[in-house]
Design a protein around this motif. Sequence first.
Motif, PDB file in Angstrom:
ATOM      1  N   LYS A 290       0.835  -1.212   0.000  1.00 40.36           N
ATOM      2  CA  LYS A 290       0.000   0.000   0.000  1.00 40.36           C
ATOM      3  C   LYS A 290       0.863   1.252   0.000  1.00 40.36           C
ATOM      4  O   LYS A 290       0.565   2.233  -0.695  1.00 40.36           O
ATOM      5  N   THR A 291       1.962   1.236   0.770  1.00 39.66           N
ATOM      6  CA  THR A 291       2.870   2.388   0.830  1.00 39.66           C
ATOM      7  C   THR A 291       3.532   2.627  -0.524  1.00 39.66           C
ATOM      8  O   THR A 291       3.758   3.776  -0.925  1.00 39.66           O
TER       9      THR A 291
ATOM     10  N   HIS B 274       2.146   2.070  -3.270  1.00 40.80           N
ATOM     11  CA  HIS B 274       1.046   2.337  -4.203  1.00 40.80           C
ATOM     12  C   HIS B 274       0.918   1.236  -5.264  1.00 40.80           C
ATOM     13  O   HIS B 274       0.617   1.496  -6.430  1.00 40.80           O
TER      14      HIS B 274
ATOM     15  N   ASN C 149      -1.125  -1.504  -4.559  1.00 44.73           N
ATOM     16  CA  ASN C 149      -2.474  -2.069  -4.435  1.00 44.73           C
ATOM     17  C   ASN C 149      -3.338  -1.626  -5.617  1.00 44.73           C
ATOM     18  O   ASN C 149      -3.275  -0.474  -6.052  1.00 44.73           O
TER      19      ASN C 149
ATOM     20  N   THR D  49      -3.052  -2.411  -8.660  1.00 48.22           N
ATOM     21  CA  THR D  49      -2.300  -2.213  -9.902  1.00 48.22           C
ATOM     22  C   THR D  49      -1.838  -3.578 -10.405  1.00 48.22           C
ATOM     23  O   THR D  49      -1.678  -4.531  -9.627  1.00 48.22           O
TER      24      THR D  49
END
Length: 309
Positions: free
Chosen positions: A142-143, A145, A147, A149
Motif C-alpha cells: 500500500k505504501t 502504491h 495495491n 495495480t
Amino acid sequence: MKEKVVFKEKKKPLSASDKVFNVFNYLLFGLLTLICLYPFYYLIINTISANDLSANGLITLIPKGIHFENYKQVLQLSGLSTAALISVARTVLGTGLTVLASAFLGFMFTQEKMWGRSFWYRVIVITMYFNAGLIPMFITMKTLHLNNTFWVYILPAIVQPYNIILVKTYVESIPKALQEAAEIDGAGTFKIFYKIILPACTPILATVAIFAAVAQWNSFQDTLIYITDQKLYSLQYLLYTYINQASSLATMVKNSTGGALNMAAIATQQTPTSIRMTVSVIVVLPILFIYPLFQRFFVKGIMIGSVKG
C-alpha cells in the motif's frame, strides 16, 4: 585401402530373473502412471458427460451422453475473458522477469569481484526462512502504491531465493576457462553473462521458468489480498469464486433456460458438480501443455542445479 573392421559387442541375453524384474518395473511404473493420470481423465470425462449422471457419481471410466455445453456456458460467464488476459499477461511477463533476475543474480553471486558478494547472498537466502508476515506485506504494498495495480502481481515475485540458488549452483558447474577466455578477449561482465552464461544455462533456466510460470498461473491469494478492482481479477481468483458459488451459478443458469425442460435439456443443465469440474479443467489444461515443452530440460537442470555443491 584397408577396410575398417568394426566389432560389435554382443549383448548378453537377459536371465530369467532380469526378465521378471523388467516386467515388474514396467507394471509398477505403468500403474503409477495410471494413478497420476486418472484424476485428470476423471475430471475431463465428467465435464463432457451428461450432467445429471455426473452429479450422481455415475461417470467413472467411460463418458456417457457426450456434450460440450459445460465449456460453452462456463466460458460465457462475465469477466472471464478479461481475467484470462490478466492471468496470461502476468504469467508471461512475471516468468520472463523472474528467469532474467534469477539468471543474472545467480551469475553475479559466482563472481569473486562482486562487492559484498557473501553478505548480499546471505541476505537473499535468509528471506527463505523469515518474512515479515501478511499485514506488514500489505502495508508495504500500500505504501508503494501497488495495491489495485497490475504490478503487484509482478514485482514481489521477481527475486526468488530458491531459483537464485539453483542458477548459482549451475553456473558454478560451468568451466571457468570459458569466462577467463572471454575476459582476455576484452569482454565485460554483461557481455560474458549474455554471450556465454545465458546460452550455457538453458536447462536450469527452463526449470526456473516452469516453477515461475506454474506459481504465477495458479496464484490467486495476491488478488484476494491486494486487488479490489474487478478489472484486475486474475482467472484463478475468478474461477475460485465461481467454484465457491457453484450452487447459485447452477441455479442462475437453470432459471435462464426457462421453465419446462425435456430429457436432453436435463442432461446438459448445469449442476454444482459440472461447474466445479469444468472450472478445474480450464485452470489445469494450460499448465499441462507447458510441461512437455520444457520437460527435456527439467531433469538435467534440477539435478545439476541442486545436487552439485
